[in-house]
Design an enzyme around this catalytic site. Structure first.
Site, PDB file in Angstrom:
ATOM      1  N   ASN A 127     -13.340  -3.434   4.377  1.00  0.00           N
ATOM      2  CA  ASN A 127     -14.214  -3.382   3.202  1.00  0.00           C
ATOM      3  C   ASN A 127     -14.116  -4.628   2.314  1.00  0.00           C
ATOM      4  OD1 ASN A 127     -11.754  -2.812   2.024  1.00  0.00           O
ATOM      5  ND2 ASN A 127     -12.485  -1.088   0.806  1.00  0.00           N
ATOM      6  N   PHE A 139      -5.130   7.702   6.483  1.00  0.00           N
ATOM      7  CA  PHE A 139      -5.657   6.391   6.857  1.00  0.00           C
ATOM      8  C   PHE A 139      -4.617   5.274   6.758  1.00  0.00           C
ATOM      9  CE2 PHE A 139      -6.818   7.172   2.364  1.00  0.00           C
ATOM     10  CZ  PHE A 139      -6.235   6.062   1.737  1.00  0.00           C
ATOM     11  N   TYR A 164       0.823  -1.208   0.000  1.00  0.00           N
ATOM     12  CA  TYR A 164       0.000   0.000   0.000  1.00  0.00           C
ATOM     13  C   TYR A 164       0.864   1.268   0.000  1.00  0.00           C
ATOM     14  CZ  TYR A 164      -4.480  -2.414   0.689  1.00  0.00           C
ATOM     15  OH  TYR A 164      -5.611  -3.157   0.524  1.00  0.00           O
ATOM     16  N   HIS A 184      -9.881  -6.123  -1.878  1.00  0.00           N
ATOM     17  CA  HIS A 184      -9.082  -5.173  -2.654  1.00  0.00           C
ATOM     18  C   HIS A 184      -9.013  -5.693  -4.086  1.00  0.00           C
ATOM     19  CE1 HIS A 184      -5.749  -2.706  -4.091  1.00  0.00           C
ATOM     20  NE2 HIS A 184      -5.291  -3.821  -4.632  1.00  0.00           N
TER      21      HIS A 184
HETATM   22  P1  CMP Z   1      -8.236  -0.808  -1.107  1.00  0.00           P
HETATM   23  O1  CMP Z   1      -8.857  -1.005  -2.424  1.00  0.00           O
HETATM   24  O2  CMP Z   1      -7.629  -2.007  -0.460  1.00  0.00           O
HETATM   25  O3  CMP Z   1      -7.102   0.325  -1.235  1.00  0.00           O
HETATM   26  C1  CMP Z   1      -6.727   1.144  -0.150  1.00  0.00           C
HETATM   27  C2  CMP Z   1      -7.615   1.000   1.038  1.00  0.00           C
HETATM   28  O4  CMP Z   1      -7.551   2.037   1.975  1.00  0.00           O
HETATM   29  C3  CMP Z   1      -9.046   0.978   0.594  1.00  0.00           C
HETATM   30  O5  CMP Z   1      -9.329  -0.222  -0.103  1.00  0.00           O
HETATM   31  C4  CMP Z   1      -9.764   1.179   1.922  1.00  0.00           C
HETATM   32  O6  CMP Z   1      -9.986  -0.046   2.595  1.00  0.00           O
HETATM   33  C5  CMP Z   1      -8.752   1.982   2.741  1.00  0.00           C
HETATM   34  N1  CMP Z   1      -9.218   3.337   3.038  1.00  0.00           N
HETATM   35  C6  CMP Z   1      -9.461   3.842   4.254  1.00  0.00           C
HETATM   36  N2  CMP Z   1      -9.863   5.110   4.174  1.00  0.00           N
HETATM   37  C7  CMP Z   1      -9.872   5.447   2.866  1.00  0.00           C
HETATM   38  C8  CMP Z   1     -10.194   6.640   2.129  1.00  0.00           C
HETATM   39  N3  CMP Z   1     -10.594   7.756   2.746  1.00  0.00           N
HETATM   40  N4  CMP Z   1     -10.094   6.595   0.781  1.00  0.00           N
HETATM   41  C9  CMP Z   1      -9.679   5.489   0.143  1.00  0.00           C
HETATM   42  N5  CMP Z   1      -9.343   4.337   0.779  1.00  0.00           N
HETATM   43  C10 CMP Z   1      -9.452   4.314   2.128  1.00  0.00           C
END
Ligand code: CMP
Length: 140
Positions: free
Chosen positions: A113, A58, A50, A116
């Protein structure tokens, strides 16, 4: 075009015991699992994976969450796989995800969530290579 994309079933969804239900949605949409592993990420791996989000507020919570349990990492292959997987997942924030999407049905919050998925061809190639050596991806 036939593409490959990286999918991660996150710790919340693994804990809910819905690896199969989520994978079934990929298969029903015509995506094939061509590589897979269930792993506990290290902090270094999660931070590197990431890395583009390192400066975001975050980032720490995201990395901590990704370390909270094992994740199911898969390479999905098929026609238009990157966009197809993003359609199946729904919006990043489950409160905004369309009904019937994976995040609407299985996610609890923007961090927890459920899944990914790679967002573009360049990131898909980099993310697949980050987790899988070429000989462990079984194109079919
Ligand atoms: P993912 O697709 O795994 O990529 C980055 C992750 O950061 C995203 O899913 C979310 O789970 C997490 N995240 C937390 N806060 C935010 C935000 N404000 N915007 C985008 N991603 C976020």
């Amino acid at each position: 075009a036939i593409e490959r994309t990286l999918s991660i079933i996150k710790p919340d969804a693994v804990a809910k015991n819905v690896i199969g239900q989520i994978t079934s949605r990929f298969e029903a949409a015509g995506l094939k699992v061509v590589a897979a592993k269930l792993v506990q990420l290290s902090r270094a791996e999660a931070e590197q994976f990431y890395g583009v989000h390192r400066a975001r507020p975050f980032f720490k919570d995201l990395v901590d969450f990704m370390l909270s349990g094992p994740v199911m990492i898969q390479v999905l292959e098929g026609e238009d796989a990157i966009a197809k997987n993003r359609d199946l997942m729904g919006a990043t924030d489950p409160k905004k995800a369309a009904p019937g999407t994976i995040r609407a049905d299985f996610a609890d919050s923007i961090d927890a969530n459920a899944v990914h998925g790679s967002d573009a061809p360049e990131t898909a190639a980099a993310e697949v290579a980050f987790f899988f050596a070429g000989l462990n991806v079984y194109s079919r």
